[in-house]
Design an enzyme around this catalytic site. Sequence first.
Site, mmCIF file in Angstrom:
data_model
loop_
_atom_site.group_PDB
_atom_site.id
_atom_site.type_symbol
_atom_site.label_atom_id
_atom_site.label_comp_id
_atom_site.label_asym_id
_atom_site.label_seq_id
_atom_site.Cartn_x
_atom_site.Cartn_y
_atom_site.Cartn_z
ATOM 1 N N CYS A 2 0.828 -1.217 0.000
ATOM 2 C CA CYS A 2 0.000 0.000 0.000
ATOM 3 C C CYS A 2 0.864 1.270 0.000
ATOM 4 O O CYS A 2 2.065 1.233 0.286
ATOM 5 C CB CYS A 2 -0.982 -0.019 1.175
ATOM 6 N N ASP A 28 0.524 15.685 4.965
ATOM 7 C CA ASP A 28 -0.472 15.241 3.985
ATOM 8 C C ASP A 28 -0.225 15.963 2.656
ATOM 9 O O ASP A 28 0.069 17.155 2.621
ATOM 10 C CB ASP A 28 -1.889 15.530 4.491
ATOM 11 N N HIS A 44 1.579 -2.708 8.764
ATOM 12 C CA HIS A 44 0.347 -2.480 8.013
ATOM 13 C C HIS A 44 -0.849 -2.973 8.816
ATOM 14 O O HIS A 44 -0.946 -4.151 9.152
ATOM 15 C CB HIS A 44 0.378 -3.175 6.648
ATOM 16 N N ASN A 83 -10.519 7.956 9.720
ATOM 17 C CA ASN A 83 -11.608 7.449 8.894
ATOM 18 C C ASN A 83 -11.428 5.948 8.766
ATOM 19 O O ASN A 83 -10.347 5.490 8.371
ATOM 20 C CB ASN A 83 -11.568 8.097 7.501
ATOM 21 N N GLY A 89 -14.992 7.603 4.309
ATOM 22 C CA GLY A 89 -14.058 8.444 3.570
ATOM 23 C C GLY A 89 -12.625 7.968 3.594
ATOM 24 O O GLY A 89 -11.722 8.701 3.167
ATOM 25 N N THR A 91 -9.547 6.481 2.168
ATOM 26 C CA THR A 91 -9.087 6.232 0.796
ATOM 27 C C THR A 91 -7.794 5.443 0.760
ATOM 28 O O THR A 91 -7.495 4.800 -0.250
ATOM 29 C CB THR A 91 -8.893 7.553 0.025
ATOM 30 N N HIS A 94 -4.501 1.887 5.029
ATOM 31 C CA HIS A 94 -3.440 1.674 6.021
ATOM 32 C C HIS A 94 -3.784 2.627 7.153
ATOM 33 O O HIS A 94 -3.851 3.849 6.929
ATOM 34 C CB HIS A 94 -2.069 1.978 5.402
ATOM 35 N N HIS A 96 -4.355 5.294 9.693
ATOM 36 C CA HIS A 96 -3.651 6.565 9.858
ATOM 37 C C HIS A 96 -4.528 7.538 10.617
ATOM 38 O O HIS A 96 -5.753 7.472 10.563
ATOM 39 C CB HIS A 96 -3.240 7.151 8.502
ATOM 40 N N HIS A 98 -5.179 11.579 11.167
ATOM 41 C CA HIS A 98 -4.970 12.936 10.680
ATOM 42 C C HIS A 98 -4.804 13.847 11.887
ATOM 43 O O HIS A 98 -5.654 13.843 12.795
ATOM 44 C CB HIS A 98 -6.178 13.422 9.880
HETATM 45 P P1 5GP Z 1 -8.177 9.108 4.241
HETATM 46 O O1 5GP Z 1 -9.157 9.759 3.309
HETATM 47 O O2 5GP Z 1 -7.859 7.687 3.816
HETATM 48 O O3 5GP Z 1 -8.539 9.207 5.686
HETATM 49 O O4 5GP Z 1 -6.859 9.957 4.117
HETATM 50 C C1 5GP Z 1 -5.854 9.675 3.192
HETATM 51 C C2 5GP Z 1 -4.983 10.902 3.143
HETATM 52 O O5 5GP Z 1 -3.765 10.533 2.549
HETATM 53 C C3 5GP Z 1 -5.565 12.039 2.300
HETATM 54 O O6 5GP Z 1 -5.688 13.196 3.119
HETATM 55 C C4 5GP Z 1 -4.536 12.218 1.178
HETATM 56 O O7 5GP Z 1 -4.332 13.581 0.855
HETATM 57 C C5 5GP Z 1 -3.296 11.588 1.755
HETATM 58 N N1 5GP Z 1 -2.398 10.970 0.774
HETATM 59 C C6 5GP Z 1 -2.751 10.075 -0.191
HETATM 60 N N2 5GP Z 1 -1.665 9.674 -0.876
HETATM 61 C C7 5GP Z 1 -0.610 10.338 -0.323
HETATM 62 C C8 5GP Z 1 0.784 10.345 -0.605
HETATM 63 O O8 5GP Z 1 1.298 9.653 -1.496
HETATM 64 N N3 5GP Z 1 1.566 11.162 0.179
HETATM 65 C C9 5GP Z 1 1.040 11.935 1.175
HETATM 66 N N4 5GP Z 1 1.908 12.692 1.868
HETATM 67 N N5 5GP Z 1 -0.266 11.938 1.464
HETATM 68 C C10 5GP Z 1 -1.083 11.159 0.724
HETATM 69 ZN ZN ZN Z 2 0.336 -0.399 4.424
#
Ligand code: 5GP
Ligand code: ZN
Length: 110
Positions: A2, A28, A44, A83, A89, A91, A94, A96, A98
């Site tokens: 991932c 981010d 992971h 999330n 939401g 995306t 893995h 994480h 925020h």
């Molecule tokens: P989610 O929507 O899954 O809670 O948050 C995923 C976050 O990962 C989003 O805010 C998106 O901007 C960030 N993101 C996705 N791909 C990358 C990446 O390759 N590098 C960084 N620094 N952030 C990423």
């Molecule tokens: Zn991962």
Amino acid sequence: MCVFCEIVNGNIPSTKVYEDDMMLAFKDLNPQAPVHILAVPKVHIDCANDINADNSKYVAHIFEKLPEIAKSQGIDSYRIINNCGTDAGQTVMHLHFHLLGGAVFEEGLV
Ligand code: 5GP
Ligand code: ZN
């Protein structure tokens, strides 16, 4: 593998703000606030549904470190958002957290 595992491994570049043997925190790519950091475990875990007795130490560790990470970014008031699942939401599958700050948010999220 991932996207966040690739970032942890250094195969995808990121702007790191904190790293140790259990976690990585980086900026981010698409910030939603002046300070928008993502904190991820180095193992992971798909999402919060998959936190268990074996891996919860990573989550506890992240929460131990988030205040000092926030402080390093010049903030002591912030939101921590997770999330879990696509309907919520998520995306990147893995786990994480925020860390959002540097702005005055609306009172209460829910
Ligand atoms: P989610 O929507 O899954 O809670 O948050 C995923 C976050 O990962 C989003 O805010 C998106 O901007 C960030 N993101 C996705 N791909 C990358 C990446 O390759 N590098 C960084 N620094 N952030 C990423
Ligand atoms: Zn991962």
